[in-house]
Design a protein around this motif. Structure first.
Motif, PDB file in Angstrom:
ATOM      1  N   MET A   1       0.819  -1.181   0.000  1.00 31.73           N
ATOM      2  CA  MET A   1       0.000   0.000   0.000  1.00 31.73           C
ATOM      3  C   MET A   1       0.872   1.258   0.000  1.00 31.73           C
ATOM      4  SD  MET A   1      -2.994   0.655  -0.346  1.00 31.73           S
ATOM      5  CE  MET A   1      -4.559   1.073   0.227  1.00 31.73           C
ATOM      6  N   ALA A   2       1.964   1.192   0.728  1.00 30.38           N
ATOM      7  CA  ALA A   2       2.874   2.339   0.762  1.00 30.38           C
ATOM      8  C   ALA A   2       3.490   2.571  -0.614  1.00 30.38           C
ATOM      9  CB  ALA A   2       3.959   2.110   1.802  1.00 30.38           C
ATOM     10  N   GLY A   3       3.760   1.482  -1.339  1.00 28.13           N
ATOM     11  CA  GLY A   3       4.322   1.594  -2.684  1.00 28.13           C
ATOM     12  C   GLY A   3       3.381   2.300  -3.638  1.00 28.13           C
ATOM     13  N   VAL A   4       2.089   1.999  -3.529  1.00 30.07           N
ATOM     14  CA  VAL A   4       1.090   2.650  -4.372  1.00 30.07           C
ATOM     15  C   VAL A   4       1.034   4.140  -4.057  1.00 30.07           C
ATOM     16  CG1 VAL A   4      -1.383   2.781  -4.866  1.00 30.07           C
ATOM     17  CG2 VAL A   4      -0.276   0.557  -4.678  1.00 30.07           C
ATOM     18  N   ALA A   5       1.061   4.485  -2.784  1.00 29.45           N
ATOM     19  CA  ALA A   5       1.014   5.892  -2.387  1.00 29.45           C
ATOM     20  C   ALA A   5       2.239   6.654  -2.894  1.00 29.45           C
ATOM     21  CB  ALA A   5       0.909   6.000  -0.868  1.00 29.45           C
ATOM     22  N   VAL A   6       3.412   6.056  -2.784  1.00 28.58           N
ATOM     23  CA  VAL A   6       4.634   6.700  -3.257  1.00 28.58           C
ATOM     24  C   VAL A   6       4.603   6.846  -4.777  1.00 28.58           C
ATOM     25  CG1 VAL A   6       7.134   6.416  -3.482  1.00 28.58           C
ATOM     26  CG2 VAL A   6       6.022   5.991  -1.287  1.00 28.58           C
ATOM     27  N   ALA A   7       4.151   5.808  -5.479  1.00 27.41           N
ATOM     28  CA  ALA A   7       4.071   5.868  -6.942  1.00 27.41           C
ATOM     29  C   ALA A   7       3.105   6.954  -7.394  1.00 27.41           C
ATOM     30  CB  ALA A   7       3.644   4.510  -7.493  1.00 27.41           C
ATOM     31  N   LEU A   8       1.960   7.062  -6.746  1.00 26.91           N
ATOM     32  CA  LEU A   8       0.999   8.110  -7.100  1.00 26.91           C
ATOM     33  C   LEU A   8       1.552   9.501  -6.804  1.00 26.91           C
ATOM     34  CD1 LEU A   8      -2.384   6.540  -5.966  1.00 26.91           C
ATOM     35  CD2 LEU A   8      -1.603   6.973  -8.299  1.00 26.91           C
ATOM     36  N   ALA A   9       2.255   9.651  -5.693  1.00 22.98           N
ATOM     37  CA  ALA A   9       2.849  10.948  -5.346  1.00 22.98           C
ATOM     38  C   ALA A   9       3.912  11.350  -6.362  1.00 22.98           C
ATOM     39  CB  ALA A   9       3.435  10.889  -3.932  1.00 22.98           C
ATOM     40  N   ILE A  10       4.760  10.418  -6.756  1.00 17.69           N
ATOM     41  CA  ILE A  10       5.802  10.713  -7.743  1.00 17.69           C
ATOM     42  C   ILE A  10       5.176  11.029  -9.094  1.00 17.69           C
ATOM     43  CG2 ILE A  10       7.695   9.683  -9.059  1.00 17.69           C
ATOM     44  CD1 ILE A  10       8.522   8.262  -6.462  1.00 17.69           C
TER      45      ILE A  10
END
Length: 140
Positions: A1-10
């Motif tokens: 879930m953290a990976g999805v959040a970081v990918a969306l932020a980037i």
């Protein structure tokens, strides 16, 4: 879930710097229950196609004699959204045995490890067909 959040932020951070990925794409994405359903259906179909392609590659890897006919085929898509065409191109490229070499408007040039047909409509049906219906409903 953290990976999805970081990918969306980037993605959000860098999307404003390129004109083709300006805010209009983010605003044009209508997250509706129907679009979400089709996106989830697309993910399921993508996973099935990914497994199918990997099993197909096992046949080539473990065969005594490899009988392949590589080539480049031209396929068309009816996807109008740049984000939809990007998702389609990535879906094709991520399945083993195929790679998108170029995208010009609605035409994709796909390197296919084992070309089964030279007919454009049939190649489109085999390569693009599984993904297009749901991507069109999800991304427009």
């Amino acid at each position: 879930m953290a990976g999805v959040a970081v990918a969306l932020a980037i993605t959000r951070l860098f999307s404003g710097r390129e004109r083709s990925w300006s805010g209009r794409i983010w605003r044009s994405l209508a997250v509706t229950p129907r679009a979400l359903w089709h996106f989830l259906a697309y993910l399921g179909i993508f996973l099935i196609e990914l497994v199918r392609a990997n099993v197909g590659m096992l046949r080539y890897v473990y065969a005594r004699h490899i009988d392949i006919h590589p080539g480049v085929v031209k396929v068309e898509t009816r996807l109008a959204s740049p984000l939809g065409r990007l998702a389609l191109a990535n879906s094709i490229a991520l399945t083993p045995g195929s790679l998108v070499l170029g995208l010009e408007g609605s035409v994709l040039y796909v390197h296919w490890l084992d070309v089964r047909t030279s007919d454009r409509e049939e190649a489109t049906r085999q390569i693009v067909g599984p993904f297009e219906k749901h991507l069109e409903a999800a991304f427009g």
